[in-house]
Design a protein around this motif. Structure first.
Motif, mmCIF file in Angstrom:
data_model
loop_
_atom_site.group_PDB
_atom_site.id
_atom_site.type_symbol
_atom_site.label_atom_id
_atom_site.label_comp_id
_atom_site.label_asym_id
_atom_site.label_seq_id
_atom_site.Cartn_x
_atom_site.Cartn_y
_atom_site.Cartn_z
ATOM 1 N N VAL A 2 -19.770 -13.921 8.873
ATOM 2 C CA VAL A 2 -19.310 -13.223 7.689
ATOM 3 C C VAL A 2 -18.697 -14.244 6.747
ATOM 4 O O VAL A 2 -17.866 -15.066 7.149
ATOM 5 C CB VAL A 2 -18.279 -12.139 8.028
ATOM 6 C CG1 VAL A 2 -17.708 -11.523 6.754
ATOM 7 C CG2 VAL A 2 -18.920 -11.066 8.895
ATOM 8 N N GLN A 3 -19.101 -14.188 5.493
ATOM 9 C CA GLN A 3 -18.537 -15.035 4.457
ATOM 10 C C GLN A 3 -17.741 -14.174 3.488
ATOM 11 O O GLN A 3 -18.230 -13.148 3.022
ATOM 12 C CB GLN A 3 -19.629 -15.785 3.699
ATOM 13 C CG GLN A 3 -20.494 -16.689 4.564
ATOM 14 C CD GLN A 3 -19.758 -17.935 5.004
ATOM 15 O OE1 GLN A 3 -18.804 -18.379 4.365
ATOM 16 N NE2 GLN A 3 -20.202 -18.517 6.108
ATOM 17 N N SER A 25 -20.460 -11.228 2.574
ATOM 18 C CA SER A 25 -21.881 -11.386 2.840
ATOM 19 C C SER A 25 -22.078 -11.726 4.308
ATOM 20 O O SER A 25 -21.149 -12.146 4.990
ATOM 21 C CB SER A 25 -22.493 -12.470 1.957
ATOM 22 O OG SER A 25 -21.917 -13.739 2.225
ATOM 23 N N GLY A 26 -23.296 -11.547 4.774
ATOM 24 C CA GLY A 26 -23.642 -11.898 6.140
ATOM 25 C C GLY A 26 -23.701 -10.716 7.088
ATOM 26 O O GLY A 26 -24.605 -10.638 7.911
ATOM 27 N N TYR A 98 -5.294 -14.145 0.248
ATOM 28 C CA TYR A 98 -6.457 -14.297 1.099
ATOM 29 C C TYR A 98 -7.020 -12.947 1.498
ATOM 30 O O TYR A 98 -6.272 -12.041 1.865
ATOM 31 C CB TYR A 98 -6.095 -15.054 2.383
ATOM 32 C CG TYR A 98 -5.644 -16.478 2.175
ATOM 33 C CD1 TYR A 98 -6.563 -17.520 2.175
ATOM 34 C CD2 TYR A 98 -4.304 -16.780 1.998
ATOM 35 C CE1 TYR A 98 -6.150 -18.825 1.994
ATOM 36 C CE2 TYR A 98 -3.884 -18.083 1.813
ATOM 37 C CZ TYR A 98 -4.807 -19.102 1.817
ATOM 38 O OH TYR A 98 -4.395 -20.391 1.643
ATOM 39 N N CYS A 99 -8.313 -12.836 1.453
ATOM 40 C CA CYS A 99 -9.021 -11.701 1.996
ATOM 41 C C CYS A 99 -9.366 -11.994 3.447
ATOM 42 O O CYS A 99 -9.713 -13.126 3.794
ATOM 43 C CB CYS A 99 -10.290 -11.440 1.186
ATOM 44 S SG CYS A 99 -11.326 -10.102 1.786
ATOM 45 N N ALA A 100 -9.269 -10.992 4.302
ATOM 46 C CA ALA A 100 -9.539 -11.179 5.716
ATOM 47 C C ALA A 100 -10.212 -9.949 6.302
ATOM 48 O O ALA A 100 -10.044 -8.837 5.812
ATOM 49 C CB ALA A 100 -8.242 -11.475 6.476
ATOM 50 N N TYR A 116 -12.114 -13.334 10.231
ATOM 51 C CA TYR A 116 -12.860 -13.784 9.065
ATOM 52 C C TYR A 116 -11.903 -13.945 7.898
ATOM 53 O O TYR A 116 -11.095 -13.050 7.623
ATOM 54 C CB TYR A 116 -13.971 -12.801 8.699
ATOM 55 C CG TYR A 116 -14.909 -12.490 9.843
ATOM 56 C CD1 TYR A 116 -15.827 -13.440 10.278
ATOM 57 C CD2 TYR A 116 -14.872 -11.260 10.481
ATOM 58 C CE1 TYR A 116 -16.686 -13.164 11.334
ATOM 59 C CE2 TYR A 116 -15.728 -10.975 11.528
ATOM 60 C CZ TYR A 116 -16.633 -11.925 11.948
ATOM 61 O OH TYR A 116 -17.483 -11.646 12.991
ATOM 62 N N TRP A 117 -12.010 -15.070 7.197
ATOM 63 C CA TRP A 117 -11.095 -15.387 6.104
ATOM 64 C C TRP A 117 -11.822 -15.983 4.915
ATOM 65 O O TRP A 117 -12.777 -16.744 5.073
ATOM 66 C CB TRP A 117 -10.030 -16.385 6.565
ATOM 67 C CG TRP A 117 -9.068 -15.819 7.552
ATOM 68 C CD1 TRP A 117 -9.195 -15.788 8.903
ATOM 69 C CD2 TRP A 117 -7.828 -15.180 7.247
ATOM 70 N NE1 TRP A 117 -8.109 -15.173 9.465
ATOM 71 C CE2 TRP A 117 -7.252 -14.792 8.476
ATOM 72 C CE3 TRP A 117 -7.134 -14.901 6.069
ATOM 73 C CZ2 TRP A 117 -6.021 -14.134 8.549
ATOM 74 C CZ3 TRP A 117 -5.923 -14.251 6.134
ATOM 75 C CH2 TRP A 117 -5.375 -13.876 7.368
#
Length: 127
Positions: A2-3, A25-26, A98-100, A116-117
């Motif tokens: 995951v991006q 994405s991903g 930050y998105c996580a 995921y970060w």
């Protein structure tokens, strides 16, 4: 894989608003818990907001006490994007945001629970 890519930060005055975006994405995040954290210089990364998909009836949202009533987390599944609306900004909101995401459905408030970060986006609030 995951991006996550954040955008929307900037320099604003106290009382102003910003809208942060997190493009994923991903993999789909429709069943994931998605969160926003922030980190100011010299301080630990802290929880800001999170949401968990609850099915067709809507999502559940969670907020830190310091931002409740001012910030709103939302998402657009069609665009694979999570948003954080920041209203009534204060100088103490200055931080890298930050998105996580996490691969389990349990909402947690520690950054260690997220796998995921994004790279972060700077929000600076001038007094």
């Amino acid at each position: 894989q995951v991006q996550l890519v954040e955008s929307g930060g900037g320099l604003v005055q106290a009382g102003d608003s910003l809208r942060l975006s997190c493009a994923a994405s991903g993999r789909t995040f429709s069943r994931y818990v998605m969160g926003w954290f922030r980190q100011a210089p010299g301080k630990e990364r802290e929880f800001v907001a999170a949401m968990r998909w609850s099915g067709w009836s809507g999502d559940s949202t969670y907020y830190a006490d310091s931002v409740k009533g001012r910030f709103t987390i939302s998402r657009d599944n069609a665009k694979n994007t999570v948003y954080l609306q920041l209203n009534s900004l204060k100088p103490e909101d200055t931080a890298v945001y930050y998105c996580a995401g996490k691969s389990t459905a349990l909402v947690t408030y520690s950054p260690t629970g997220y796998n995921y970060w994004g790279q972060g986006t700077q929000v600076t609030v001038a007094s």
